[in-house]
Design a protein around this motif. Structure first.
Motif, PDB file in Angstrom:
ATOM      1  N   ALA A  81       0.788  -1.268   0.120  1.00 29.02           N
ATOM      2  CA  ALA A  81       0.130   0.120   0.061  1.00 29.02           C
ATOM      3  C   ALA A  81       0.937   1.291   0.145  1.00 29.02           C
ATOM      4  O   ALA A  81       0.388   2.319  -0.824  1.00 29.02           O
ATOM      5  CB  ALA A  81      -0.916  -0.057   1.136  1.00 29.02           C
ATOM      6  N   VAL A  82       1.845   1.094   0.789  1.00 26.08           N
ATOM      7  CA  VAL A  82       2.656   2.490   0.921  1.00 26.08           C
ATOM      8  C   VAL A  82       3.616   2.545  -0.529  1.00 26.08           C
ATOM      9  O   VAL A  82       3.723   3.719  -1.107  1.00 26.08           O
ATOM     10  CB  VAL A  82       3.916   2.363   1.872  1.00 26.08           C
ATOM     11  N   ILE A  83       4.021   1.365  -1.195  1.00 22.52           N
ATOM     12  CA  ILE A  83       4.581   1.654  -2.342  1.00 22.52           C
ATOM     13  C   ILE A  83       3.791   2.162  -3.547  1.00 22.52           C
ATOM     14  O   ILE A  83       3.999   3.180  -4.263  1.00 22.52           O
ATOM     15  CB  ILE A  83       5.108   0.216  -2.899  1.00 22.52           C
ATOM     16  N   ARG A  84       2.476   1.583  -3.318  1.00 18.53           N
ATOM     17  CA  ARG A  84       1.455   2.319  -4.198  1.00 18.53           C
ATOM     18  C   ARG A  84       0.941   3.847  -4.196  1.00 18.53           C
ATOM     19  O   ARG A  84       0.788   4.530  -5.187  1.00 18.53           O
ATOM     20  CB  ARG A  84       0.263   1.347  -4.448  1.00 18.53           C
ATOM     21  N   TRP A  85       0.653   4.056  -2.924  1.00 17.55           N
ATOM     22  CA  TRP A  85       0.194   5.336  -2.535  1.00 17.55           C
ATOM     23  C   TRP A  85       0.945   6.237  -1.873  1.00 17.55           C
ATOM     24  O   TRP A  85       0.501   7.410  -1.741  1.00 17.55           O
ATOM     25  CB  TRP A  85      -1.256   5.219  -1.986  1.00 17.55           C
ATOM     26  N   GLY A  86       1.772   5.799  -1.247  1.00 15.62           N
ATOM     27  CA  GLY A  86       2.934   6.651  -0.393  1.00 15.62           C
ATOM     28  C   GLY A  86       2.272   6.622   1.014  1.00 15.62           C
ATOM     29  O   GLY A  86       1.311   5.894   1.266  1.00 15.62           O
ATOM     30  N   ALA A  95      -1.718   5.745   2.448  1.00 14.72           N
ATOM     31  CA  ALA A  95      -1.798   4.288   3.070  1.00 14.72           C
ATOM     32  C   ALA A  95      -2.259   4.395   4.722  1.00 14.72           C
ATOM     33  O   ALA A  95      -3.107   3.688   4.893  1.00 14.72           O
ATOM     34  CB  ALA A  95      -0.411   3.330   2.982  1.00 14.72           C
ATOM     35  N   LEU A  96      -1.584   5.187   5.314  1.00 18.23           N
ATOM     36  CA  LEU A  96      -1.861   5.564   6.655  1.00 18.23           C
ATOM     37  C   LEU A  96      -3.334   5.741   6.619  1.00 18.23           C
ATOM     38  O   LEU A  96      -4.316   5.517   7.728  1.00 18.23           O
ATOM     39  CB  LEU A  96      -1.047   6.535   7.320  1.00 18.23           C
ATOM     40  N   ILE A  97      -3.817   6.737   5.894  1.00 16.87           N
ATOM     41  CA  ILE A  97      -5.434   7.117   5.884  1.00 16.87           C
ATOM     42  C   ILE A  97      -6.235   5.865   5.760  1.00 16.87           C
ATOM     43  O   ILE A  97      -7.136   5.704   6.484  1.00 16.87           O
ATOM     44  CB  ILE A  97      -5.595   8.206   4.921  1.00 16.87           C
ATOM     45  N   THR A  98      -5.985   5.051   4.488  1.00 14.29           N
ATOM     46  CA  THR A  98      -6.700   3.871   4.492  1.00 14.29           C
ATOM     47  C   THR A  98      -6.958   2.874   5.543  1.00 14.29           C
ATOM     48  O   THR A  98      -7.842   2.436   6.019  1.00 14.29           O
ATOM     49  CB  THR A  98      -6.160   3.000   3.262  1.00 14.29           C
ATOM     50  N   ILE A  99      -5.646   2.852   6.332  1.00 11.62           N
ATOM     51  CA  ILE A  99      -5.629   1.913   7.598  1.00 11.62           C
ATOM     52  C   ILE A  99      -6.413   2.557   8.831  1.00 11.62           C
ATOM     53  O   ILE A  99      -7.231   2.043   9.359  1.00 11.62           O
ATOM     54  CB  ILE A  99      -4.144   1.807   8.175  1.00 11.62           C
TER      55      ILE A  99
END
Ligand SMILES: [Zn+2]
Length: 330
Positions: free
Chosen positions: A291-296, A300-304
């Motif tokens: 997720a971090v690789i794809r969106w930064g 990624a933290l927001i999706t979590i």
């Protein structure tokens, strides 16, 4: 005199960095084939010695003034040291115990009563910081979302004594002392990872900000590095790890890998009363690092955080949904 070198096999070699390598005696006792490539290494100092096997991963160390540990005793017996001699070394060591030793033993007891204690470990011989930009190691770390300020190591290429496989080495720290490491091999051979870790260790406590409200618990080292989380290093959380995570005193959010093994982590999190986040990531994104690789990192933290659930029932429902997806993808 406590001289471990006299117990080593005659066929051995010393490196400039002070390591002595020889055929490791441990591997066949740990379910691996016998070492014939001098993959055992020992380093001695006035304070004691430290042993690493780069074949089966066995480690042992000894500090003069302390009791010989169980692992150090085993190593010595595999080296052919008779039991009486091991006892003699132990007694000799305890004679060197001074006031400082007694005090630090006391501190160790108090820490171990809290279940949080790790011995200091050495990094592999010839490990060097990855500092060269646009080298294969540097590029690999950036492609995995590892922050540039985290000290990742590699081994120098001309070190023929130990490993020649291309790799990056992530030091495991606790209170900013090195207590182990994880090697990620960059060729396509097995094993892909070699860990030197201690029971109850959780990676990433030194990555946590003092004012952070949440601790994000993930499985892998690279997941933790990319999001500033804690890695339990497998799809389970043992009791000692729970104590360590609780000692941080913040809300825990477990983010499992979205695969069959990860679902076991969900059950454990629920049992512990911790929050779980299983974001609705698209196919191809199955863990925090993806997720971090794809969106930064921030996105990624927001999706979590958005997918964070505290209710046992809601976690159960989301898990069922995800399990269906996992079987479909497989
Ligand atoms: Zn070994």
């Amino acid at each position: 005199m406590i001289d471990v070198i006299s117990y080593l096999p005659a066929r051995r070699k010393s490196s400039n960095s002070g390591w002595i390598s020889f055929n490791a005696p441990c591997c066949e006792h740990n379910g691996e084939t016998r070492d014939r490539r001098s993959r055992g290494g020992i380093k001695t100092s006035d304070a004691g010695w430290s042993f690493h096997c780069f074949n089966c991963g066995y480690t042992a160390s000894f500090i003069i003034g302390r009791n010989l540990s169980f692992k150090a005793r085993k190593l010595m017996s595999w080296l052919g040291v008779p039991a009486e001699e091991i006892e003699r070394v132990n007694l000799e060591s305890l004679r060197h115990r001074n006031m400082e030793g007694l005090l630090s033993d006391r501190q160790r007891v108090s820490n171990s009563l809290q279940g949080i204690e790790f011995e200091e470990r050495e990094l592999p011989p010839a490990a060097e910081l990855v500092t060269t930009r646009h080298s294969p190691h540097w590029d690999y770390l950036r492609s995995r979302g590892v922050p540039e300020d985290y000290p990742v190591m590699t081994v120098v290429e001309n070190d023929k004594v130990h490993w020649t496989r291309p790799q990056v080495i992530v030091p495991f720290t606790y209170d900013n002392r090195v207590v182990g490491y994880s090697c990620r091999m960059l060729d396509n051979r097995q094993p892909k990872y070699i860990h030197d870790t201690q029971p109850g260790y959780v990676f990433g406590t030194d990555l946590q900000g003092s004012d952070w409200r949440y601790a994000i618990v993930v499985e892998g080292v690279f997941d933790a590095l990319s999001i500033g989380g804690l890695a339990v290093l497998h799809a389970e959380i043992n009791d000692a790890q729970v104590r360590l995570i609780r000692s941080l005193d913040r809300e825990v959010i477990v983010v499992p890998d979205q695969d069959a093994a990860g679902m076991k982590l969900v059950d454990r999190a629920v049992e512990l009363g911790w929050s779980v986040s299983m974001p609705d990531w698209p196919d191809g994104v199955k863990d925090v690092n993806d997720a971090v690789i794809r969106w930064g990192r921030v996105a990624a933290l927001i999706t979590i955080l958005q997918a964070r659930e505290t209710s046992r029932i809601k976690i159960g429902l989301r898990k069922k949904q995800l399990e269906k997806k996992i079987t479909r993808i497989r």
